[in-house]
Every structure is written in structure tokens, then in C-alpha cells.
Motif scaffolding. Structure first.
Motif, PDB file in Angstrom:
ATOM      1  N   VAL A   1     -22.604 -40.866  35.257  1.00 41.54           N
ATOM      2  CA  VAL A   1     -23.634 -41.717  35.875  1.00 41.54           C
ATOM      3  C   VAL A   1     -25.025 -41.276  35.447  1.00 41.54           C
ATOM      4  CG1 VAL A   1     -24.683 -42.420  38.061  1.00 41.54           C
ATOM      5  CG2 VAL A   1     -22.189 -42.379  37.832  1.00 41.54           C
ATOM      6  N   LEU A   2     -25.249 -39.957  35.406  1.00 41.05           N
ATOM      7  CA  LEU A   2     -26.565 -39.442  35.006  1.00 41.05           C
ATOM      8  C   LEU A   2     -26.840 -39.662  33.525  1.00 41.05           C
ATOM      9  CD1 LEU A   2     -26.643 -35.995  36.857  1.00 41.05           C
ATOM     10  CD2 LEU A   2     -27.840 -38.085  37.521  1.00 41.05           C
ATOM     11  N   GLU A   3     -25.739 -39.797  32.743  1.00 45.10           N
ATOM     12  CA  GLU A   3     -25.853 -39.843  31.280  1.00 45.10           C
ATOM     13  C   GLU A   3     -26.521 -38.576  30.754  1.00 45.10           C
ATOM     14  OE1 GLU A   3     -26.816 -43.908  29.613  1.00 45.10           O
ATOM     15  OE2 GLU A   3     -27.311 -44.318  31.711  1.00 45.10           O
TER      16      GLU A   3
ATOM     17  N   ILE B   1     -33.493 -37.140  40.570  1.00 49.59           N
ATOM     18  CA  ILE B   1     -33.913 -36.447  39.345  1.00 49.59           C
ATOM     19  C   ILE B   1     -35.051 -37.199  38.666  1.00 49.59           C
ATOM     20  CG2 ILE B   1     -33.150 -35.781  37.021  1.00 49.59           C
ATOM     21  CD1 ILE B   1     -30.391 -35.199  38.325  1.00 49.59           C
ATOM     22  N   GLU B   2     -34.976 -38.521  38.682  1.00 51.88           N
ATOM     23  CA  GLU B   2     -36.044 -39.334  38.095  1.00 51.88           C
ATOM     24  C   GLU B   2     -37.354 -39.197  38.869  1.00 51.88           C
ATOM     25  OE1 GLU B   2     -35.982 -41.548  35.190  1.00 51.88           O
ATOM     26  OE2 GLU B   2     -34.434 -40.016  34.900  1.00 51.88           O
ATOM     27  N   ALA B   3     -37.272 -38.871  40.175  1.00 46.00           N
ATOM     28  CA  ALA B   3     -38.477 -38.757  41.003  1.00 46.00           C
ATOM     29  C   ALA B   3     -39.175 -37.412  40.851  1.00 46.00           C
ATOM     30  CB  ALA B   3     -38.112 -38.970  42.476  1.00 46.00           C
ATOM     31  N   MET B   4     -38.525 -36.439  40.200  1.00 45.62           N
ATOM     32  CA  MET B   4     -39.138 -35.120  40.041  1.00 45.62           C
ATOM     33  C   MET B   4     -40.446 -35.205  39.247  1.00 45.62           C
ATOM     34  SD  MET B   4     -37.349 -32.755  41.610  1.00 45.62           S
ATOM     35  CE  MET B   4     -36.997 -33.894  42.945  1.00 45.62           C
ATOM     36  N   PRO B   5     -41.380 -34.272  39.491  1.00 45.11           N
ATOM     37  CA  PRO B   5     -42.694 -34.359  38.839  1.00 45.11           C
ATOM     38  C   PRO B   5     -42.677 -34.071  37.344  1.00 45.11           C
ATOM     39  CG  PRO B   5     -42.531 -32.363  40.163  1.00 45.11           C
ATOM     40  CD  PRO B   5     -41.321 -33.181  40.472  1.00 45.11           C
TER      41      PRO B   5
ATOM     42  N   ALA C   1     -23.803 -40.391  43.175  1.00 46.94           N
ATOM     43  CA  ALA C   1     -24.311 -40.051  41.841  1.00 46.94           C
ATOM     44  C   ALA C   1     -25.563 -40.847  41.496  1.00 46.94           C
ATOM     45  CB  ALA C   1     -23.223 -40.288  40.800  1.00 46.94           C
ATOM     46  N   VAL C   2     -25.608 -42.110  41.916  1.00 51.92           N
ATOM     47  CA  VAL C   2     -26.804 -42.931  41.655  1.00 51.92           C
ATOM     48  C   VAL C   2     -27.999 -42.371  42.427  1.00 51.92           C
ATOM     49  CG1 VAL C   2     -27.848 -45.208  41.976  1.00 51.92           C
ATOM     50  CG2 VAL C   2     -25.539 -45.024  41.050  1.00 51.92           C
ATOM     51  N   GLU C   3     -27.789 -41.942  43.672  1.00 46.60           N
ATOM     52  CA  GLU C   3     -28.875 -41.320  44.425  1.00 46.60           C
ATOM     53  C   GLU C   3     -29.334 -40.028  43.756  1.00 46.60           C
ATOM     54  OE1 GLU C   3     -30.753 -42.189  47.653  1.00 46.60           O
ATOM     55  OE2 GLU C   3     -30.231 -43.760  46.229  1.00 46.60           O
ATOM     56  N   MET C   4     -28.387 -39.291  43.204  1.00 47.00           N
ATOM     57  CA  MET C   4     -28.718 -38.080  42.457  1.00 47.00           C
ATOM     58  C   MET C   4     -29.590 -38.437  41.260  1.00 47.00           C
ATOM     59  SD  MET C   4     -25.893 -35.381  41.068  1.00 47.00           S
ATOM     60  CE  MET C   4     -26.227 -34.224  39.744  1.00 47.00           C
ATOM     61  N   TYR C   5     -29.245 -39.491  40.556  1.00 46.42           N
ATOM     62  CA  TYR C   5     -30.057 -39.965  39.433  1.00 46.42           C
ATOM     63  C   TYR C   5     -31.469 -40.333  39.895  1.00 46.42           C
ATOM     64  CZ  TYR C   5     -31.792 -43.229  35.895  1.00 46.42           C
ATOM     65  OH  TYR C   5     -32.569 -43.891  34.980  1.00 46.42           O
ATOM     66  N   ASN C   6     -31.556 -41.064  41.022  1.00 47.46           N
ATOM     67  CA  ASN C   6     -32.865 -41.457  41.558  1.00 47.46           C
ATOM     68  C   ASN C   6     -33.719 -40.231  41.880  1.00 47.46           C
ATOM     69  OD1 ASN C   6     -32.163 -44.175  41.419  1.00 47.46           O
ATOM     70  ND2 ASN C   6     -31.437 -44.256  43.531  1.00 47.46           N
TER      71      ASN C   6
ATOM     72  N   LEU D   1     -24.426 -50.046  36.366  1.00 43.64           N
ATOM     73  CA  LEU D   1     -24.230 -49.709  37.778  1.00 43.64           C
ATOM     74  C   LEU D   1     -25.547 -49.298  38.432  1.00 43.64           C
ATOM     75  CD1 LEU D   1     -22.376 -48.930  40.239  1.00 43.64           C
ATOM     76  CD2 LEU D   1     -22.203 -46.669  39.198  1.00 43.64           C
ATOM     77  N   LYS D   2     -26.325 -48.465  37.754  1.00 43.69           N
ATOM     78  CA  LYS D   2     -27.598 -48.006  38.317  1.00 43.69           C
ATOM     79  C   LYS D   2     -28.549 -49.177  38.521  1.00 43.69           C
ATOM     80  CE  LYS D   2     -27.688 -44.792  35.147  1.00 43.69           C
ATOM     81  NZ  LYS D   2     -27.928 -43.663  34.250  1.00 43.69           N
ATOM     82  N   GLU D   3     -28.586 -50.094  37.579  1.00 44.44           N
ATOM     83  CA  GLU D   3     -29.449 -51.275  37.724  1.00 44.44           C
ATOM     84  C   GLU D   3     -28.983 -52.153  38.874  1.00 44.44           C
ATOM     85  OE1 GLU D   3     -29.333 -53.152  33.928  1.00 44.44           O
ATOM     86  OE2 GLU D   3     -30.891 -51.865  33.060  1.00 44.44           O
ATOM     87  N   GLU D   4     -27.661 -52.331  39.002  1.00 40.88           N
ATOM     88  CA  GLU D   4     -27.116 -53.171  40.071  1.00 40.88           C
ATOM     89  C   GLU D   4     -27.374 -52.558  41.444  1.00 40.88           C
ATOM     90  OE1 GLU D   4     -23.024 -53.785  39.234  1.00 40.88           O
ATOM     91  OE2 GLU D   4     -23.377 -55.268  37.652  1.00 40.88           O
ATOM     92  N   ASN D   5     -27.195 -51.239  41.564  1.00 40.04           N
ATOM     93  CA  ASN D   5     -27.446 -50.589  42.855  1.00 40.04           C
ATOM     94  C   ASN D   5     -28.911 -50.687  43.251  1.00 40.04           C
ATOM     95  OD1 ASN D   5     -24.726 -49.790  42.834  1.00 40.04           O
ATOM     96  ND2 ASN D   5     -25.219 -47.867  43.852  1.00 40.04           N
ATOM     97  N   TYR D   6     -29.795 -50.559  42.275  1.00 41.11           N
ATOM     98  CA  TYR D   6     -31.226 -50.694  42.547  1.00 41.11           C
ATOM     99  C   TYR D   6     -31.538 -52.100  43.066  1.00 41.11           C
ATOM    100  CZ  TYR D   6     -36.275 -50.668  41.723  1.00 41.11           C
ATOM    101  OH  TYR D   6     -37.636 -50.750  41.880  1.00 41.11           O
ATOM    102  N   GLU D   7     -31.008 -53.115  42.383  1.00 47.34           N
ATOM    103  CA  GLU D   7     -31.244 -54.505  42.814  1.00 47.34           C
ATOM    104  C   GLU D   7     -30.579 -54.785  44.160  1.00 47.34           C
ATOM    105  OE1 GLU D   7     -29.806 -56.897  39.650  1.00 47.34           O
ATOM    106  OE2 GLU D   7     -31.336 -56.219  38.211  1.00 47.34           O
ATOM    107  N   LEU D   8     -29.365 -54.243  44.355  1.00 51.26           N
ATOM    108  CA  LEU D   8     -28.639 -54.449  45.602  1.00 51.26           C
ATOM    109  C   LEU D   8     -29.412 -53.867  46.775  1.00 51.26           C
ATOM    110  CD1 LEU D   8     -26.011 -55.340  47.034  1.00 51.26           C
ATOM    111  CD2 LEU D   8     -25.063 -53.079  46.492  1.00 51.26           C
ATOM    112  N   TYR D   9     -29.934 -52.653  46.600  1.00 49.81           N
ATOM    113  CA  TYR D   9     -30.689 -52.035  47.672  1.00 49.81           C
ATOM    114  C   TYR D   9     -31.876 -52.892  48.071  1.00 49.81           C
ATOM    115  CZ  TYR D   9     -33.810 -48.992  50.235  1.00 49.81           C
ATOM    116  OH  TYR D   9     -34.649 -48.506  51.198  1.00 49.81           O
ATOM    117  N   HIS D  10     -32.626 -53.368  47.100  1.00 45.44           N
ATOM    118  CA  HIS D  10     -33.828 -54.139  47.411  1.00 45.44           C
ATOM    119  C   HIS D  10     -33.499 -55.497  48.028  1.00 45.44           C
ATOM    120  CE1 HIS D  10     -37.021 -51.493  46.049  1.00 45.44           C
ATOM    121  NE2 HIS D  10     -36.184 -51.087  45.116  1.00 45.44           N
ATOM    122  N   ARG D  11     -32.401 -56.123  47.605  1.00 45.58           N
ATOM    123  CA  ARG D  11     -32.009 -57.393  48.241  1.00 45.58           C
ATOM    124  C   ARG D  11     -31.632 -57.170  49.700  1.00 45.58           C
ATOM    125  NH1 ARG D  11     -28.835 -58.382  43.641  1.00 45.58           N
ATOM    126  NH2 ARG D  11     -26.936 -58.164  44.876  1.00 45.58           N
TER     127      ARG D  11
END
Length: 492
Positions: free
Chosen positions: A412-414, A383-387, A376-381, A473-483
Motif C-alpha cells: 500500500v505504501l509502495e 507518512i505523507e503528513a510528516m514535515p 495501511a492507507v492511514e499509515m500512508y496518510n 485504493l488510496k485515491e478511492e479511500n480519499y474520495e470515499l472519506y470526503h463524500r
């Protein structure tokens, strides 16, 4: 009269019979599985599995159409994209199909990074092992004898259309997934061919999506019991058809398909002069138009892995009750779902899936919920990347059969999501494309309005009591990925 849609996916092939009014008569599914090896880098499939599945579906369709006295008027084909079959001069496959998830061409992609901007501008995507071009370069470098013997490189759709008609074509939706077609001219591009060191004569002729390919040949009819001479149409790639089947025709509509992989797409009437680098631009199943796409390489395939390895074979029917044993946020368990790398936005094919936040109090139900939440978080990412901003989020695919999963996606998408309660969107889209090609409707949008406007849409609204949990959760996954990214890749 009826239309037979053949949908050749990554893990199964389905035949769906539709009446002319869009009502489904019946369907048959044949399951198969690619072979995974070398830590997920190697992904191949025996072409005979596709042929056997196709023959079984044609036999079923012939018998079913006689049973309901609905003669098959046309055959419509949609399929997975970017896999490759090498065909010899006798029309026989040379070895296994190299599937779209295969990553053995990663070193070739890295060697072409200096041409990345040119490849992106012309083909619509940054160089990535998912696409066909790098696979052909890999074959030339590592299987020189196979490359030399190859008469035509075919996608799965091209191969099936060749079996059905004896004619050799690929439509522009599949060609747009090769890195070899110029997205604006919709023709093979010599500069791209030279970049990947591929001869033009080894590629199929490009036709428009929705094109008539030929008639069902007598030999196939004899083996399957289908009537010879049925016209065969190429309806386009499965994800392109999914947009049509969901009625996604306007920019602002977002189509999400949760199948073997996760595909988030938005329709475009024309290519923008400046394109977002985090997404992929492809030809649409609507002639002359485009889609912009965000791709995650694993979705249901990751869930299948967890069901098999952690739950020892639990089926999807029990998933609802199992998810109920965990809480939003999965008791702190987190998953980055990159089992086959990350296609977009950063094209990191070496990324791996990671479970984090596991303690002795973690249950397998928490791991299951963490996987769904990670998807679901990847789905959010995506949708946010769409033009442009999403006005409607239309979701389909195997994962949506479980209402608890759909609710997690909305939470998750809110955002509210719309899930089709009727036929599968990909098959329905292929049927609509073919109905337009047959002349029943002037365009796909009008066909959808006439045939599907009353289709049931289940609406899942986000639960406000979970908004804070999932925002965190979305903020944590973003930070987790980059770490993890910095720890695993940037120190090499």
C-alpha cells in the motif's frame, strides 16, 4: 545485574527483564480491557486493574531475577499517554481512569475552537478530546465533587510511579500530551491553564524524561518480594520510547507503532518556526528534543473488534491463512477505520468507521483484508503528513507479527518497510533511556549503536504487480472519506 522495564499499555501491562548488555531475560504480560460505552464515547478503566497487574509483574520479576541470579538494578517505566486518574489527599483514586480514547470532552473542545491557534502554538496540538486538558475541564463541569476532592490529576504513568515510590511527578513527554504544558519552556503555562480552567496545584511537578523518581518503597517490596530501594526511572511515553527502540534519531526516520492505536512519528532536534497543522508536536524521550506525530485512534483495537464480532473469536495465528483467501483490493470492499474518530489530520472526533463496496459476493476474509488495507492507507496518510520526506520507515507493534500484514503495508505504501525481528521497540526504548540515565552511555543514539546495531530487521519490499491496485485504493479511500464526511457532518 538487570533492568526491569514496565510497559503499561492500553490493553495490557508487560514486565520485561533485560541484562545490562541488552539481552532479554524474559517477560510477563497481564491483559486488561477498558470499558466502552455510549457508542464508544465513554472509555474508562478501573485503576485497581493497573495496580494488580503491576504487583503481579513485580512478583514475577523478583522471582525471575533470583532464578537467573541477575539482581534488578533499576526499574524503568513507560506507559500509554493522556489517560487521567483523579487522586484524593490520601493517595487513593476517585472512581475510574478516563482513558485517552474517551470523547465526552468533545463539546468542550468545540467551545475552545476560538482559542485553537493559541493552544496549538503553545502546546503543539490543536485542541482534541484525546488530550488531558479537555478531560479535566469535563470533570470540573460534570463531576464537580470529584474535581473538588482531587489532590492530583495523574496519567497512568504518574499513578504507577506514585505507587512504586510515593513521589509525585510527571515527565515532559506525558505533560506534552495535556494541552497544558508550553512545549518550548516545558513548564505548565498559566494561559493554557486558564483556558482549560485548571488549577496548577492539582497537577504533578514536571521532570525531564529519564529522571530518577525515587526508590521502590518498603511496602511495595513487602507485598511483591522485590528488593526495597531499587531506583525507579521515568523513561517517557510509549510512542516516544518506540522511536528510541527502533533507532529513529534523525529527521527522515519514520517510526510506526501499530498497537491499540496507530502512531506515526518522526524525530526533531528543534521545533520548527512554522509548524504543520495536520500533525502533533510532542516532547521526545531524548532529552531536549521533540517528535512530530500523526495519530489514528484505532488499529489493533479495530482488528480485535472484527475478530470478535465477525469471526467470533478467531485468534491472530489464523489471520495469515484468512488473508490469503482475499485478493489485493479486497474484492472492492473498502474500510475507513475511524472507529474512535479521526485525531489527525482534521481532528474529526465524530467520524465513524465505514465499510463500503460490500455485495452479496463479499466474504468476511475481504472485510478482514479491507481493514488491514484501511489501516495501511492511514499509515500512508500519516507518512505523507510528516514535515520532511521519509528516508526509512520503521514499523513495530502487535500487527507486525503477521508477515502477510507487513507485506500489505509495504504494498500500500509502495515503499520498503523495516520491521524489527527482535524485542518490542517500546520496551527496548525505555531500557535504552534508563541505561543513559544510569550513566552507561552518553546518549540514546550511542546506546542503541552499542546494544542494538546487530538486531535483525526484516525488510518487506513492495510488489510491483500490486502497485496499480493500491495506488487506486488510496485515491478511492480519499474520495470515499470526503463524500461520507460531507454527507454525515457538513449538512448538520
Amino acid at each position: 545485574m538487570s533492568i526491569l522495564v514496565v510497559d503499561a499499555g492500553s490493553s495490557s501491562m508487560r514486565g520485561i527483564l533485560f541484562r545490562e548488555n541488552g539481552v532479554e531475560i524474559g517477560q510477563k504480560q497481564i491483559k486488561y480491557h477498558p470499558s466502552y460505552g455510549e457508542n464508544g464515547i465513554y472509555v474508562e478503566q478501573e485503576p485497581m486493574e493497573y495496580k494488580i497487574a503491576l504487583w503481579e509483574i513485580l512478583e514475577w520479576a523478583g522471582a525471575e531475577s533470583k532464578k537467573v541470579t541477575e539482581a534488578v538494578q533499576a526499574l524503568s517505566l513507560t506507559a500509554q499517554r493522556s489517560s487521567c486518574i483523579c487522586m484524593d489527599m490520601h493517595g487513593e483514586p476517585i472512581g475510574n481512569a478516563i482513558c485517552w480514547q474517551d470523547k465526552r470532552s468533545l463539546p468542550i473542545c468545540k467551545s475552545l475552537e476560538e482559542h485553537g491557534r493559541e493552544i496549538f502554538e503553545k502546546s503543539g496540538a490543536w485542541v482534541n478530546p484525546v488530550f488531558l486538558g479537555p478531560k479535566l475541564t469535563w470533570i470540573r463541569q460534570n463531576r464537580a465533587e470529584v474535581y473538588a476532592k482531587t489532590w492530583k490529576f495523574m496519567s497512568i504513568a504518574d499513578y504507577l510511579m506514585f505507587l512504586l515510590t510515593g513521589n509525585v511527578f510527571t515527565d515532559d513527554t506525558y505533560a506534552s500530551r495535556t494541552h497544558l504544558m508550553n512545549l518550548e519552556t516545558r513548564a505548565w503555562d498559566m494561559e493554557l491553564l486558564n483556558c482549560f480552567n485548571v488549577e496548577r496545584e492539582k497537577l504533578c511537578e514536571i521532570c525531564q524524561v529519564g529522571s530518577y523518581i525515587g526508590n521502590l518503597c518498603s511496602e511495595v517490596a513487602r507485598f511483591t518480594g522485590m528488593q526495597a530501594g531499587i531506583p525507579v526511572y521515568s523513561a517517557g511515553g510509549d510512542q516516544q520510547c518506540a522511536l528510541v527502540g527502533q533507532g529513529s534519531f534523525e529527521q527522515g526516520d519514520v517510526s510506526v507503532t501499530l498497537g491499540t492505536g496507530e502512531f506515526i512519528a518522526m524525530p526533531l532536534k528543534v521545533l520548527p518556526p512554522r509548524r504543520k497543522e495536520q500533525v502533533i508536536y510532542n516532547a521526545s524521550a531524548v532529552r531536549g528534543e521533540y517528535i512530530v506525530e500523526f495519530t489514528a485512534a484505532t488499529c489493533c483495537s479495530a482488528l480485535d473488534w472484527l475478530m470478535r464480532e465477525i469471526y467470533h473469536g478467531m485468534d491472530y495465528e489464523n489471520m495469515e491463512s484468512e488473508l490469503a483467501k482475499s485478493v489485493p483490493g479486497a474484492a472492492g470492499c473498502r474500510l475507513l477505520p475511524y472507529f474512535q474518530g479521526r485525531v489527525t489530520p482534521d481532528r474529526n472526533s465524530e467520524a465513524k468507521a465505514v465499510f463500503a463496496g460490500i455485495s452479496l459476493s463479499t466474504h468476511k476474509s475481504d472485510m478482514l483484508r479491507a481493514l488491514i488495507e484501511g489501516i495501511a492507507v492511514e499509515m500512508y496518510n500519516g507518512i505523507e503528513a510528516m514535515p520532511s520526506r521519509a528516508n526509512r520507515i520503521l514499523v513495530n507493534g502487535g500487527l507486525t507479527r503477521t508477515s502477510a500484514v507487513c507485506q500489505i503495508l509495504a504494498d500500500v505504501l509502495e515503499r520498503s518497510i523495516y520491521v524489527s525481528g527482535e524485542q518490542d521497540a517500546t520496551a527496548l526504548g525505555a531500557y535504552i533511556v534508563t541505561m543513559v540515565s544510569l550513566g552507561y552511555f552518553p546518549n540514546e543514539a550511542e546506546a542503541y549503536q552499542n546494544l542494538c546495531a546487530k538486531s535483525r530487521l526484516d525488510i518487506y519490499n513492495p510488489r510491483q504487480e500490486h502497485a496499480f491496485v493500491y495506488h487506486t485504493l488510496k485515491e478511492e479511500n480519499y474520495e470515499l472519506y470526503h463524500r461520507i464526511y460531507e454527507g454525515m457532518y457538513e449538512r448538520r
